[in-house]
Scaffold this active site. Structure first.
Site, PDB file in Angstrom:
ATOM      1  N   GLU A  52       0.837  -1.209   0.000  1.00 27.60           N
ATOM      2  CA  GLU A  52       0.000   0.000   0.000  1.00 27.60           C
ATOM      3  C   GLU A  52       0.872   1.260   0.000  1.00 27.60           C
ATOM      4  O   GLU A  52       0.425   2.342   0.410  1.00 27.60           O
ATOM      5  CB  GLU A  52      -0.947   0.023   1.212  1.00 27.60           C
ATOM      6  N   HIS A  98      -2.922   1.652   8.425  1.00 27.08           N
ATOM      7  CA  HIS A  98      -4.006   0.918   7.764  1.00 27.08           C
ATOM      8  C   HIS A  98      -4.168  -0.399   8.509  1.00 27.08           C
ATOM      9  O   HIS A  98      -3.185  -1.076   8.814  1.00 27.08           O
ATOM     10  CB  HIS A  98      -3.650   0.655   6.288  1.00 27.08           C
ATOM     11  N   HIS A 146      -7.105  -3.951   9.242  1.00 25.49           N
ATOM     12  CA  HIS A 146      -8.349  -4.638   8.872  1.00 25.49           C
ATOM     13  C   HIS A 146      -9.237  -4.720  10.116  1.00 25.49           C
ATOM     14  O   HIS A 146      -9.362  -5.777  10.746  1.00 25.49           O
ATOM     15  CB  HIS A 146      -8.042  -6.030   8.303  1.00 25.49           C
ATOM     16  N   HIS A 186     -12.752  -3.690   3.003  1.00 25.39           N
ATOM     17  CA  HIS A 186     -11.310  -3.939   3.093  1.00 25.39           C
ATOM     18  C   HIS A 186     -10.765  -3.592   4.477  1.00 25.39           C
ATOM     19  O   HIS A 186     -10.193  -4.439   5.155  1.00 25.39           O
ATOM     20  CB  HIS A 186     -10.568  -3.153   1.989  1.00 25.39           C
TER      21      HIS A 186
HETATM   22  P1  13P Z   1       1.266  -5.490   3.084  1.00 32.28           P
HETATM   23  O1  13P Z   1       1.709  -6.746   3.821  1.00 32.28           O
HETATM   24  O2  13P Z   1       1.916  -5.400   1.734  1.00 32.28           O
HETATM   25  O3  13P Z   1       1.472  -4.291   3.946  1.00 32.28           O
HETATM   26  O4  13P Z   1      -0.288  -5.646   2.769  1.00 32.28           O
HETATM   27  C1  13P Z   1      -1.214  -5.742   3.789  1.00 32.28           C
HETATM   28  C2  13P Z   1      -2.502  -5.088   3.490  1.00 32.28           C
HETATM   29  O5  13P Z   1      -3.312  -4.958   4.386  1.00 32.28           O
HETATM   30  C3  13P Z   1      -2.792  -4.595   2.124  1.00 32.28           C
HETATM   31  O6  13P Z   1      -3.952  -3.842   2.081  1.00 32.28           O
HETATM   32 ZN    ZN Z   2      -5.319  -4.156   3.772  1.00 33.18          ZN
END
Ligand code: 13P
Ligand code: ZN
Length: 271
Positions: A121, A144, A146, A216
């Site tokens: 990202e 970021h 989840h 996401h």
């Molecule tokens: P990365 O491991 O490349 O940081 O990806 C994780 C992710 O949440 C992508 O949206």
């Molecule tokens: Zn992600």
């Protein structure tokens, strides 16, 4: 080729990242390699000569960021698991420097640190840092994650606008409004890691401190990684209250407009 002083400066920043990585894992928001973070640290290293190792090739960026030229950004590696990052932050993060025209980045070699590449990202992180530098220079951290409760919420079309999402979160607890008065932005689904996601995210985060990526995850910005975590934690709490109340089979009342106005009046207007 030594950058040992640079490593010393990075140590407390990486320690903070490690603490937040452990929270993300404990919260259940970081399955496999989910999530990433970055912090702009150019100002933390004013006197240190960062030695750019020309043996490490510059990696071109899919879109240029001329205003980020020369910036130093500490960022998590692609594929890093938060549960492992929390124990070895130096192994799972790298320091990058944006090249002079903003068209590429170079990983700064640190003695004793294995090589890794920045998160997939990266474009979103860079586009957001670019926007923050211009609009909210105090905000240097981007996370970021989840966040399960928020992803679940994003599957419901009734919150598919920044306004309706913010209203729902505010209505679940008075302190969400106090500490997240600008609300949370909503972004319709975009492919992970793409320029489109990066551009749209930066645009939305100009107005909001946090953004929900439909189906996401979410992304937040603040002065520090810890404060960025607090923002997503608060939004997650509101979403959790919503689902717990809904699981009784009844639609949660939520704080009414009258209460919301009273909170605004009490906490913001008199200041
Ligand atoms: P990365 O491991 O490349 O940081 O990806 C994780 C992710 O949440 C992508 O949206
Ligand atoms: Zn992600």
């Amino acid at each position: 080729m030594g950058n040992s002083k640079g490593i010393a400066v990075l140590k407390p920043i990486r320690a903070e990242m490690a603490r937040i990585a452990s929270y993300l894992w404990e919260k259940g928001w970081a399955e496999r390699n989910a999530g990433n973070f970055s912090i702009r640290i150019t100002e933390d290293i004013p006197l240190i000569q960062i030695i750019t190792d020309k043996a490490i090739k510059a990696t071109p960026l899919e879109m240029p960021f001329p205003d980020l030229a020369g910036e130093l950004i500490l960022i998590s590696n692609s594929g890093s698991r938060m549960r492992e990052f929390s124990k070895k932050p130096a192994k799972f993060s790298c320091l990058i420097k944006i090249e002079s025209k903003g068209e590429a980045y170079r990983i700064i070699r640190e003695e004793g640190r294995p090589q890794g590449i920045p998160t997939s990202e990266l474009l979103s992180h860079l586009a957001i840092h670019d926007m923050l530098m211009k609009n909210k220079p105090h905000d240097r951290a981007v996370i970021h994650s989840h966040v399960t409760e928020l992803i679940a919420l994003s599957h419901m079309s009734e919150v598919h606008s920044s306004e309706s999402l913010s209203r729902l979160l505010w209505s679940m607890h008075p302190e969400i409004l106090m500490f997240l008065p600008l609300g949370m932005g909503f972004l319709p689904f975009q492919l992970p890691g793409t320029i489109e996601l990066a551009k749209a995210s930066a645009e939305k985060l100009e107005k909001y401190p946090a953004l929900l990526w439909e189906k996401h995850g979410c992304i937040s910005t603040a002065a520090s990684i810890s404060e960025a975590f607090d923002i997503m934690d608060m939004a997650a709490k509101a979403a959790k209250i919503y689902f717990m109340a809904s699981s009784s089979g009844q639609r949660p009342d939520g704080l009414g407009l009258l209460h919301i106005d009273q909170i605004k009046e009490h906490y913001f207007k008199k200041k």
